[in-house]
Design a protein around this motif. Structure first.
Motif, PDB file in Angstrom:
ATOM      1  N   ARG A 161      65.976  84.792 -88.844  1.00 36.41           N
ATOM      2  CA  ARG A 161      67.664  83.657 -88.495  1.00 36.41           C
ATOM      3  C   ARG A 161      68.436  83.717 -89.257  1.00 36.41           C
ATOM      4  NH1 ARG A 161      65.774  78.697 -85.200  1.00 36.41           N
ATOM      5  NH2 ARG A 161      68.078  78.018 -85.636  1.00 36.41           N
ATOM      6  N   GLY A 162      67.401  84.035 -90.724  1.00 34.08           N
ATOM      7  CA  GLY A 162      68.202  83.999 -92.202  1.00 34.08           C
ATOM      8  C   GLY A 162      66.749  83.296 -92.848  1.00 34.08           C
ATOM      9  N   LEU A 163      67.161  82.972 -94.299  1.00 33.92           N
ATOM     10  CA  LEU A 163      66.645  81.920 -95.440  1.00 33.92           C
ATOM     11  C   LEU A 163      66.976  80.726 -95.234  1.00 33.92           C
ATOM     12  CD1 LEU A 163      67.411  84.712 -98.171  1.00 33.92           C
ATOM     13  CD2 LEU A 163      65.185  84.101 -97.660  1.00 33.92           C
ATOM     14  N   ILE A 164      66.127  79.840 -95.334  1.00 34.16           N
ATOM     15  CA  ILE A 164      66.249  78.821 -95.512  1.00 34.16           C
ATOM     16  C   ILE A 164      66.993  78.262 -97.324  1.00 34.16           C
ATOM     17  CG2 ILE A 164      65.098  75.891 -95.236  1.00 34.16           C
ATOM     18  CD1 ILE A 164      64.954  77.570 -93.033  1.00 34.16           C
ATOM     19  N   SER A 165      68.387  78.111 -97.335  1.00 33.15           N
ATOM     20  CA  SER A 165      68.426  77.665 -99.032  1.00 33.15           C
ATOM     21  C   SER A 165      67.437  76.511 -99.462  1.00 33.15           C
ATOM     22  CB  SER A 165      70.031  77.148 -98.538  1.00 33.15           C
ATOM     23  OG  SER A 165      70.765  78.202 -97.830  1.00 33.15           O
ATOM     24  N   ALA A 166      67.890  76.525-101.186  1.00 33.43           N
ATOM     25  CA  ALA A 166      66.959  75.724-101.881  1.00 33.43           C
ATOM     26  C   ALA A 166      67.594  74.183-101.548  1.00 33.43           C
ATOM     27  CB  ALA A 166      67.452  76.171-103.424  1.00 33.43           C
ATOM     28  N   GLY A 167      66.595  73.186-101.234  1.00 36.32           N
ATOM     29  CA  GLY A 167      66.998  71.658-100.922  1.00 36.32           C
ATOM     30  C   GLY A 167      67.255  71.333 -99.112  1.00 36.32           C
ATOM     31  N   GLY A 168      66.640  72.476 -98.372  1.00 32.45           N
ATOM     32  CA  GLY A 168      66.842  72.917 -96.751  1.00 32.45           C
ATOM     33  C   GLY A 168      65.607  72.038 -96.519  1.00 32.45           C
ATOM     34  N   GLU A 169      66.167  71.462 -95.299  1.00 38.27           N
ATOM     35  CA  GLU A 169      64.825  70.108 -95.165  1.00 38.27           C
ATOM     36  C   GLU A 169      65.552  70.390 -93.433  1.00 38.27           C
ATOM     37  OE1 GLU A 169      64.322  65.490 -94.825  1.00 38.27           O
ATOM     38  OE2 GLU A 169      64.877  66.211 -96.783  1.00 38.27           O
ATOM     39  N   PHE A 170      64.419  70.585 -92.805  1.00 44.70           N
ATOM     40  CA  PHE A 170      64.405  70.925 -91.008  1.00 44.70           C
ATOM     41  C   PHE A 170      63.879  70.539 -90.321  1.00 44.70           C
ATOM     42  CE2 PHE A 170      62.812  74.232 -92.987  1.00 44.70           C
ATOM     43  CZ  PHE A 170      62.170  74.669 -92.436  1.00 44.70           C
TER      44      PHE A 170
END
Length: 697
Positions: free
Chosen positions: A435-444
């Motif tokens: 689905r694609g990269l998780i960006s820096a600072g990403g919280e999920f």
């Protein structure tokens, strides 16, 4: 009233205490006999508290007779007494060979009197029978001068009867025996344990005792078993003894009572010993997660009492018990995430029980300048500490605690029942590369749906991998309860593939979230740098009740594989090669299913994938991985080494060749209190689905 008294002996045992059995045989009693015997059987211990045989060897016997064929016989003890009052039916005299129905008071037509009391305690009502064996009378007065009988007595509403013999100046022989202990209490016993106790039975009557095979009676008889019987088929003269061994085998919590019944040639036809056990579901080996991971050591800041890098060949002692919400006692092992930062040389760090010698094992292996972490389950030393040893150079060490395993029952009153572990063959539940990269600072948020099993899930055991991050950073995985903790789960460098095992506490997906998977097990992830993330499920932490749940037994780190020396594996594994490792039998019980291990790949010749799974099951290698080392690296990761039916596991190498090392830090075994399947049961709650989405809090 013609009153006859006889001082016939001294006290050696009390009715409330266990009747003592001398180490040497005593001579059989001789006529005339004055004796009172009480066999409680399953009768409630009232008014007397235990079975006993009272005569001139252990009590002062006091007897009084009067008109109406009334007799009182009392066994006097230093601090208590046992007394029987009996009389023929109103207007009648005793007839030898006749059985009379008895009442405690208010005799009706044809009813005899029988009452028993002990130290002022008596029954509100009583019934039973008495069979007369002998009556002698004074020729002039007609008053009794001797009496012999056997009786049954039911106190109040008790459905069971107590039985016994009465002899006063009697010439009629009697069969009697005493048991040590007279009441067999196993106390509190874990349902996983089968505790054994032995009863000594000694003949003490004037006539020999002949015994049959012992058994158990009562509604809870199945909770116990006779495992040894030297009484069956024997005839013992007075003073001789035999033994019966009983085991408690309750597999569910509760208080259970039965009676050990030894058939004999006495008037009732048996001797009975009450047996009881309080079966409990122990918390030993269960898991207690921290609400959020908590940092207990950081040598960069002095957290944990140590500030500054750990030098070559040096170790520090870290207090774990009693820190930051952890109990001060009762911890068997702590579940930790160990991180090294800024090492000045290629080295390894070992975390082990405080107070022990440095073991031949490693927790985390690293190169100079490396930043990384590894899961570690570590047994605590007697003082609640672990030791942290560094082999070469200097390095900072950071330790986060995510939970602990109970080492004794002391944690139960405050924290209740802990969790059990269910192992899974690695099952991929998330791969952001689709689905694609998780960006820096990403919280999920992420979740796994087990449908019917969801209410039992308290946590997950995951292998979390950062794949090709754009720069150095870290991942944090936690329950999502409260803000992100100041801890890390995976520490990674730019462009690397870095896995780490972790335990994560979960929350239930609220209605309308998790793509409609209401109640699914939800957790939260954060990444400090842009990266792909892969998550494999390797275990579930349940509520302590699920079928075939496992408990943990910690041990000092023990090396079972080192292909460099031919231990466990004969040599390095080549490309697409699979090795088989058989667990040392000394580590195992019949209930052992999993080894908690630290597995290390040593200097692979190419980028590769190392995978561990159970052997001898016929199942193919899983698509998931445990280690993803680069050429020349020395990389470790925590692994749940699931054993196959022959107590072995497979380990495979994908590319190039690599040496492998495995250190065991404990074992998981199925708990008898929740066991239902076979030792190698593979029936696991089904994963119905999984997913992830940006956090909305």
């Amino acid at each position: 009233m013609n009153r006859i008294r006889a001082l016939l002996g001294v006290f050696v045992a009390g009715v409330c205490a266990t009747t003592a059995i001398p180490g040497v045989a005593l001579a059989a009693p001789t006529a005339p006999y004055t004796v009172l015997t009480v066999d409680l059987g399953l009768h409630h211990p009232a008014p007397v508290s235990g079975s006993g045989v009272y005569d001139n060897s252990n009590a002062t016997m006091d007897a009084a007779a009067s008109g109406g064929d009334w007799l009182r016989i009392t066994a006097l003890l230093p601090d208590q007494y046992v007394r029987v009052d009996t009389a023929a039916p109103a207007g009648q005299t005793w007839t030898v060979g006749q059985t009379y129905q008895t009442v405690r008071a208010g005799r009706g037509a044809g009813e005899a009197l029988f009452d028993m009391s002990a130290s002022g305690k008596s029954c509100a009502s009583g019934s039973g029978s008495i069979t007369v064996r002998e009556v002698a009378r004074d020729a002039d007065t007609g008053l009794m001068t001797a009496f012999g009988a056997s009786y049954e007595f039911r106190c109040d509403r008790d459905v069971e009867v107590m039985t016994g013999e009465i002899r006063w100046n009697s010439s009629v022989d009697y069969v009697a025996a005493v048991a040590d202990p007279g009441r067999l209490s196993f106390g509190s016993v874990d349902v996983a344990e089968q505790r054994s106790r032995t009863v000594r039975v000694r003949a003490v009557g004037s006539a020999p005792s002949t015994f049959g095979a012992a058994g158990l009676v009562g509604a809870d008889a199945a909770k116990f078993a006779v495992t040894g019987d030297t009484c069956a088929g024997r005839t013992l003269a007075s003073g001789a003894e035999c033994t019966v061994t009983v085991v408690s085998k309750a597999t569910s919590p509760g208080h259970f009572a039965a009676a050990l019944r030894v058939p004999d040639n006495s008037t009732p036809g048996h001797r009975s010993v009450p047996v009881e056990v309080s079966a409990i579901r122990s918390v030993v080996g269960t898991y207690y997660p921290m609400t959020t991971p908590t940092r207990i050591l950081d040598t960069r800041t002095g957290n944990g009492g140590v500030k500054g890098k750990i030098g070559a060949g040096r170790k520090i002692d870290l207090q774990v018990a009693g820190r930051d919400g952890l109990p001060g006692t009762g911890i068997g092992a702590a579940v930790l995430n160990v991180t090294v930062s800024g090492p000045t040389a290629n080295s390894f760090v070992t975390v082990y029980p405080g107070g022990e010698a440095v073991p031949t094992a490693s927790t985390i292996n690293f190169a100079k300048g490396w930043l990384g972490s590894n899961h570690a389950t570590v047994k605590l030393g007697a003082d609640g500490k672990v030791s942290v040893y560094n082999r070469n150079g200097e390095t900072d060490v950071v330790i986060d605690v995510v939970g602990f395993y109970a080492g004794d029952e002391s944690v139960a009153p405050e924290r209740g029942m802990g969790a059990q572990v269910q192992w899974y063959e690695p099952y991929r539940v998330m791969d952001t590369r689709t689905r694609g990269l998780i960006s820096a600072g990403g919280e999920f948020n992420a979740w796994i749906d087990f449908t019917r099993y969801n209410p039992k899930v308290r946590g997950l055991i995951l292998n979390v991998t950062a794949v090709n991050p754009q720069q150095a950073g870290f991942l944090t995985v936690w329950s999502g309860e409260g803000p992100r903790p100041n801890t890390s789960t995976v520490n990674y460098g730019a462009g690397k593939v870095v896995p780490n095992l972790t335990y994560v506490k979960t929350m239930s997906c609220p209605s309308g979230s998790c793509n409609g998977a209401t109640g699914a097990a939800r957790y939260r992830l954060y990444t400090s740098a842009t990266t792909h993330i892969v998550v494999d499920l390797v275990g579930v932490v349940d509520d302590g009740t699920e079928v075939d749940g496992m408990r943990f037994t910690p041990m000092s780190p023990t090396r079972i594989v080192d292909s460099r020396t031919g231990q466990g594996l004969p040599a390095a594994l080549g490309p697409n090669a699979t090795g088989k490792v058989t667990a040392p039998s000394a580590m195992l019980t019949d209930a052992t299913q999993v080894l908690a291990m630290n597995v290390t790949a040593v200097a692979p010749t190419a980028n590769t994938v190392v995978t561990v799974w159970p052997a001898d099951t016929g199942r193919p290698k899983p698509t998931a991985s445990n280690l993803n080392p680069a050429p020349g690296q020395v990389v470790s990761n925590g692994v749940l080494g699931v054993l196959g039916p022959q107590d072995a596991f497979h380990v495979s190498n994908l590319s190039g060749s690599t040496h492998l090392v495995a250190d065991v830090v404990g074992t998981f075994q199925v708990y008898a209190g929740t066991a239902a399947g076979t030792r190698r049961s593979t029936a696991k709650p089904t994963v119905a689905g999984s997913g992830w989405a940006p956090s909305t809090r």
